[in-house]
Design a protein around this motif. Structure first.
Motif, PDB file in Angstrom:
ATOM      1  N   VAL A 434       0.731  -1.062  -0.140  1.00  0.00           N
ATOM      2  CA  VAL A 434      -0.021  -0.146   0.049  1.00  0.00           C
ATOM      3  C   VAL A 434       0.928   1.355  -0.088  1.00  0.00           C
ATOM      4  CG1 VAL A 434      -1.521   1.561   1.524  1.00  0.00           C
ATOM      5  CG2 VAL A 434      -1.980  -0.957   1.045  1.00  0.00           C
ATOM      6  N   ARG A 435       0.494   2.124  -0.725  1.00  0.00           N
ATOM      7  CA  ARG A 435       1.055   3.490  -0.868  1.00  0.00           C
ATOM      8  C   ARG A 435       0.216   4.657  -0.149  1.00  0.00           C
ATOM      9  NH1 ARG A 435       1.263   5.240  -5.930  1.00  0.00           N
ATOM     10  NH2 ARG A 435       2.605   7.071  -5.259  1.00  0.00           N
ATOM     11  N   ALA A 436       0.778   5.181   0.924  1.00  0.00           N
ATOM     12  CA  ALA A 436      -0.193   5.768   1.842  1.00  0.00           C
ATOM     13  C   ALA A 436       0.745   7.193   2.339  1.00  0.00           C
ATOM     14  CB  ALA A 436      -0.885   5.149   2.702  1.00  0.00           C
ATOM     15  N   TYR A 437      -0.019   8.180   2.321  1.00  0.00           N
ATOM     16  CA  TYR A 437       0.491   9.141   3.267  1.00  0.00           C
ATOM     17  C   TYR A 437       0.783   9.072   4.701  1.00  0.00           C
ATOM     18  CZ  TYR A 437      -0.321  12.142  -0.874  1.00  0.00           C
ATOM     19  OH  TYR A 437      -0.214  12.680  -2.109  1.00  0.00           O
ATOM     20  N   HIS A 438       1.643   9.353   5.447  1.00  0.00           N
ATOM     21  CA  HIS A 438       1.930   9.077   6.946  1.00  0.00           C
ATOM     22  C   HIS A 438       2.314  10.197   7.612  1.00  0.00           C
ATOM     23  CE1 HIS A 438       3.574   7.286  10.457  1.00  0.00           C
ATOM     24  NE2 HIS A 438       2.380   6.537  10.196  1.00  0.00           N
ATOM     25  N   ASN A 458       9.915   1.801   2.740  1.00  0.00           N
ATOM     26  CA  ASN A 458      10.780   2.835   2.857  1.00  0.00           C
ATOM     27  C   ASN A 458       9.964   4.128   2.150  1.00  0.00           C
ATOM     28  OD1 ASN A 458      10.798   2.531  -0.062  1.00  0.00           O
ATOM     29  ND2 ASN A 458      12.665   1.464   0.101  1.00  0.00           N
ATOM     30  N   VAL A 459      10.579   5.161   2.144  1.00  0.00           N
ATOM     31  CA  VAL A 459      10.106   6.403   1.344  1.00  0.00           C
ATOM     32  C   VAL A 459      10.828   6.741   0.100  1.00  0.00           C
ATOM     33  CG1 VAL A 459       9.529   8.897   1.366  1.00  0.00           C
ATOM     34  CG2 VAL A 459       9.649   7.525   3.747  1.00  0.00           C
ATOM     35  N   PRO A 460      10.177   6.351  -1.201  1.00  0.00           N
ATOM     36  CA  PRO A 460      11.016   6.228  -2.473  1.00  0.00           C
ATOM     37  C   PRO A 460      11.690   7.554  -2.679  1.00  0.00           C
ATOM     38  CG  PRO A 460       8.740   5.177  -2.585  1.00  0.00           C
ATOM     39  CD  PRO A 460       8.762   6.093  -1.282  1.00  0.00           C
ATOM     40  N   LEU A 461      12.917   7.466  -2.863  1.00  0.00           N
ATOM     41  CA  LEU A 461      13.862   8.469  -3.436  1.00  0.00           C
ATOM     42  C   LEU A 461      13.193   9.317  -4.649  1.00  0.00           C
ATOM     43  CD1 LEU A 461      17.318   6.886  -3.245  1.00  0.00           C
ATOM     44  CD2 LEU A 461      16.212   8.251  -1.580  1.00  0.00           C
ATOM     45  N   ASP A 462      13.532  10.695  -4.687  1.00  0.00           N
ATOM     46  CA  ASP A 462      13.092  11.356  -5.774  1.00  0.00           C
ATOM     47  C   ASP A 462      13.184  10.720  -7.149  1.00  0.00           C
ATOM     48  OD1 ASP A 462      11.817  13.103  -3.977  1.00  0.00           O
ATOM     49  OD2 ASP A 462      13.563  14.563  -4.072  1.00  0.00           O
ATOM     50  N   ASP A 463      14.535  10.305  -7.269  1.00  0.00           N
ATOM     51  CA  ASP A 463      14.731   9.595  -8.628  1.00  0.00           C
ATOM     52  C   ASP A 463      14.844   7.906  -8.599  1.00  0.00           C
ATOM     53  OD1 ASP A 463      16.973   9.152  -6.839  1.00  0.00           O
ATOM     54  OD2 ASP A 463      18.563   9.611  -8.251  1.00  0.00           O
ATOM     55  N   ALA A 464      14.058   7.471  -7.741  1.00  0.00           N
ATOM     56  CA  ALA A 464      13.732   6.048  -7.815  1.00  0.00           C
ATOM     57  C   ALA A 464      13.016   5.861  -8.948  1.00  0.00           C
ATOM     58  CB  ALA A 464      12.885   5.609  -6.479  1.00  0.00           C
ATOM     59  N   GLU A 465      13.265   4.236  -9.518  1.00  0.00           N
ATOM     60  CA  GLU A 465      12.552   3.829 -10.532  1.00  0.00           C
ATOM     61  C   GLU A 465      11.083   3.991 -10.559  1.00  0.00           C
ATOM     62  OE1 GLU A 465      13.479   0.630 -14.062  1.00  0.00           O
ATOM     63  OE2 GLU A 465      14.403   0.575 -11.939  1.00  0.00           O
ATOM     64  N   PHE A 466      10.440   3.547  -9.321  1.00  0.00           N
ATOM     65  CA  PHE A 466       9.155   3.443  -9.073  1.00  0.00           C
ATOM     66  C   PHE A 466       8.521   4.271  -8.059  1.00  0.00           C
ATOM     67  CE2 PHE A 466      11.120  -0.744 -10.114  1.00  0.00           C
ATOM     68  CZ  PHE A 466      10.316  -0.958 -11.492  1.00  0.00           C
ATOM     69  N   PHE A 467       7.317   4.788  -8.154  1.00  0.00           N
ATOM     70  CA  PHE A 467       6.651   5.343  -7.087  1.00  0.00           C
ATOM     71  C   PHE A 467       7.197   6.705  -6.469  1.00  0.00           C
ATOM     72  CE2 PHE A 467       6.228   0.493  -6.412  1.00  0.00           C
ATOM     73  CZ  PHE A 467       5.089   0.331  -7.319  1.00  0.00           C
ATOM     74  N   ASN A 468       7.671   7.258  -7.218  1.00  0.00           N
ATOM     75  CA  ASN A 468       8.739   8.525  -6.476  1.00  0.00           C
ATOM     76  C   ASN A 468       8.125  10.004  -6.845  1.00  0.00           C
ATOM     77  OD1 ASN A 468       8.691   9.071  -9.315  1.00  0.00           O
ATOM     78  ND2 ASN A 468      10.659   8.899  -9.640  1.00  0.00           N
ATOM     79  N   ARG A 487       3.997   9.447  -0.881  1.00  0.00           N
ATOM     80  CA  ARG A 487       3.448   8.487  -0.242  1.00  0.00           C
ATOM     81  C   ARG A 487       4.537   7.397   0.142  1.00  0.00           C
ATOM     82  NH1 ARG A 487      -2.239   7.836  -1.141  1.00  0.00           N
ATOM     83  NH2 ARG A 487      -3.011   9.257  -2.710  1.00  0.00           N
ATOM     84  N   VAL A 488       4.359   6.926   1.285  1.00  0.00           N
ATOM     85  CA  VAL A 488       5.213   5.950   2.079  1.00  0.00           C
ATOM     86  C   VAL A 488       4.575   4.554   1.635  1.00  0.00           C
ATOM     87  CG1 VAL A 488       6.210   5.022   4.135  1.00  0.00           C
ATOM     88  CG2 VAL A 488       5.650   7.328   3.883  1.00  0.00           C
ATOM     89  N   ILE A 489       5.592   3.517   1.262  1.00  0.00           N
ATOM     90  CA  ILE A 489       5.331   2.205   1.018  1.00  0.00           C
ATOM     91  C   ILE A 489       5.070   1.326   2.362  1.00  0.00           C
ATOM     92  CG2 ILE A 489       5.975  -0.042  -0.162  1.00  0.00           C
ATOM     93  CD1 ILE A 489       7.502   1.596  -2.144  1.00  0.00           C
ATOM     94  N   PHE A 490       3.923   0.491   2.373  1.00  0.00           N
ATOM     95  CA  PHE A 490       3.928  -0.244   3.458  1.00  0.00           C
ATOM     96  C   PHE A 490       3.421  -1.732   3.004  1.00  0.00           C
ATOM     97  CE2 PHE A 490       2.323   3.791   5.078  1.00  0.00           C
ATOM     98  CZ  PHE A 490       2.731   3.955   6.678  1.00  0.00           C
TER      99      PHE A 490
END
Length: 494
Positions: A434-438, A458-468, A487-490
């Motif tokens: 789940v991707r959600a604000y925390h 984790n909290v995806p990095l700005d230049d991450a390949e996914f969900f940034n 959004r944070v990944i849970f």
């Protein structure tokens, strides 16, 4: 989560492994044993890695070791035993590891004045040695790593994923300033990402851990997170900025250009043998393993197909074919087993996940063809022998691309943005990320874990390949403002 249908279930029963869709945990444990990767040991919680599993780990070591050396890092070797007093010097570190420590209290019948700890990680003893090696800014950076095993008590063990002794490299570096140290942390995280994507065909999310999930004693922890085929997360590698915490504890200081005395900024980073678990659980299917071709101990298996009166001749021809493939840089095994049916051999090598199988019989030899089957497909192909040989590397690359595409599609499909806690809990229960604000509050994180068994990955990095993608919103649990600008990944984890 996997639904492969009755035909595959029937075939899986023939192989002797529980289908993933029936029980993913049983499937995993059976594959580890029946594919000859590892076995239980007489030491509680520890495993014996068998030759096939060891060959896979050696390939992983070889690629990473070359990459570390190419970026200027040097290997060294430290003792397995660490004085207990070292562990207690860094407060957060000892608090984080205390429940997991194995201690040695005596040698023979003589009690030790100070117990030793079987290393859970080596920041402390390395810091102690660095304090004697470091004098001036001219000595920096220290770029060190070692291969070995570490020891951490585990209540619920699982081969490769959680064992009381496991295998890894641990990188440790010291730098003159924070900027350089943080650059090192990011460099190693990106190397891990490259390795997973380009060698293991594993899509992973690069991001920073929340404060609650940081390594004990770190200022910042970054991870790569992979999704397994049951929807759970596996932390597949970590890279930590330790600030000056361990330097202060172990007096790792140096004289600057300006003749001031300062403490070094340090880092640590690691990938462990649990990455083998990631390979199994990301790429496997109801029939067993599917080895990523670029790391597979055996890329092609050649199976001579013959009768008693011509089997030896077909083995000889199989060896000639293997030599042609090896000349193309392909790792090949010829299955010379006599008295075993061809069907058994096919099933055995599919269970072990060898990317390509070649069958060679007398009629094929006369016609100048071979029968080729990819592990990730159902159909066999009859090809001219020369074409099968010269096209093998392209075929292996195609299997790599297929594995990466399948795993990426699965992760994207099962990672869902949500904004309310009821939906959050339902999606987690269904086996998704789940991707959600925390809000960033540790107690709020704890309450989410207690309610759903999900943790922040984790909290995806700005230049991450996914969900940034960036964004603002209300905490999915408590409705306070979000803390991370995205959004944070849970997810539930291994």
């Amino acid at each position: 989560m996997t639904k492969d249908g009755g035909k595959q279930d029937k075939k899986a029963q023939q192989y002797g492994v529980t289908p993933q869709s029936v029980d993913f945990n049983d499937w995993y444990n059976e594959v580890v044993k029946k594919a000859d990767l590892a076995d239980n040991s007489p030491v509680a919680g520890a495993m014996v890695v068998r030759p096939y599993g060891s060959a896979l780990w050696e390939n992983i070591q070889r690629w990473l070791d070359d990459r570390f050396k190419a970026t200027g890092h040097e290997s060294l070797i430290f003792p397995t035993l660490i004085p207990m007093g070292f562990i207690t010097k860094e407060a957060d570190h000892v608090e984080g590891f205390a429940p997991e420590l194995f201690t040695v209290n005596k040698i023979g019948t003589e009690e030790l004045a100070e117990p030793y700890v079987m290393r859970p990680t080596s920041e402390t003893i390395i810091g102690h040695m660095w304090s004697g090696w470091l004098n001036s800014y001219r000595d920096l950076p220290f770029l060190h790593y070692q291969w070995g095993s570490v020891f951490r008590a585990e209540l619920r063990t699982k081969a490769f994923l959680r064992t009381s002794e496991f295998y890894w490299h641990e990188g440790h570096t010291a730098h003159a300033d924070e900027t350089e140290a943080r650059g090192e942390v990011r460099q190693m995280l990106d190397i891990y990402h490259e390795f997973c994507r380009d060698v293991l065909a594993l899509p992973v999310v690069r991001g920073e851990k929340t404060a609650s999930e940081r390594f004990a004693g770190a200022v910042a922890t970054y991870s790569i997170e992979g999704m397994m085929r049951d929807g759970k997360a596996l932390q597949s590698g970590t890279s930590h900025y330790l600030g000056q915490n361990f330097s202060r504890a172990f007096d790792v200081k140096f004289q600057t250009r300006e003749q001031r005395e300062e403490f070094a900024h340090t880092t640590s980073w690691a990938i462990s043998s649990r990455i083998i678990g990631a390979i199994i659980m990301t790429h496997g299917d109801d029939f067993g393993l599917i080895m990523p071709p670029r790391i597979a101990p055996i890329q092609v298996v050649v199976i001579p197909v013959g009768r008693k009166d011509n089997f030896d001749q077909m083995v000889e021809e199989g060896e000639k074919l293997a030599a042609e493939l090896r000349a193309q840089g392909v790792k090949v095994k010829v299955d010379k087993r006599d008295g075993v049916t061809n069907g058994f051999k096919y099933n055995d090598w599919e269970l072990k996940g060898v990317p390509v199988r070649i069958e060679l019989g007398p009629r094929d030899l006369e016609s100048g063809v071979v029968v080729v089957k990819n592990r990730n497909g159902d159909e066999k192909e009859t090809l001219p022998r020369a074409e099968a040989v010269t096209g093998m590397n392209a075929r292996l690359d195609g299997i790599h691309d297929w594995l990466l595409s399948r795993a990426t599609g699965f992760m994207l499909e099962h990672t869902i943005p949500v904004d309310d806690f009821e939906t959050f809990a339902a999606r987690i229960e269904d086996g998704n990320w789940v991707r959600a604000y925390h809000c960033g509050d540790a107690d709020c994180e704890k309450s989410i874990k207690e309610a759903t068994k999900a943790t922040t990955r984790n909290v995806p990095l700005d230049d991450a390949e996914f969900f940034n993608e960036s964004g603002e919103g209300q905490c999915v649990k408590c409705a306070r403002p979000s803390a991370y600008g995205k959004r944070v990944i849970f997810g539930r984890q291994y």
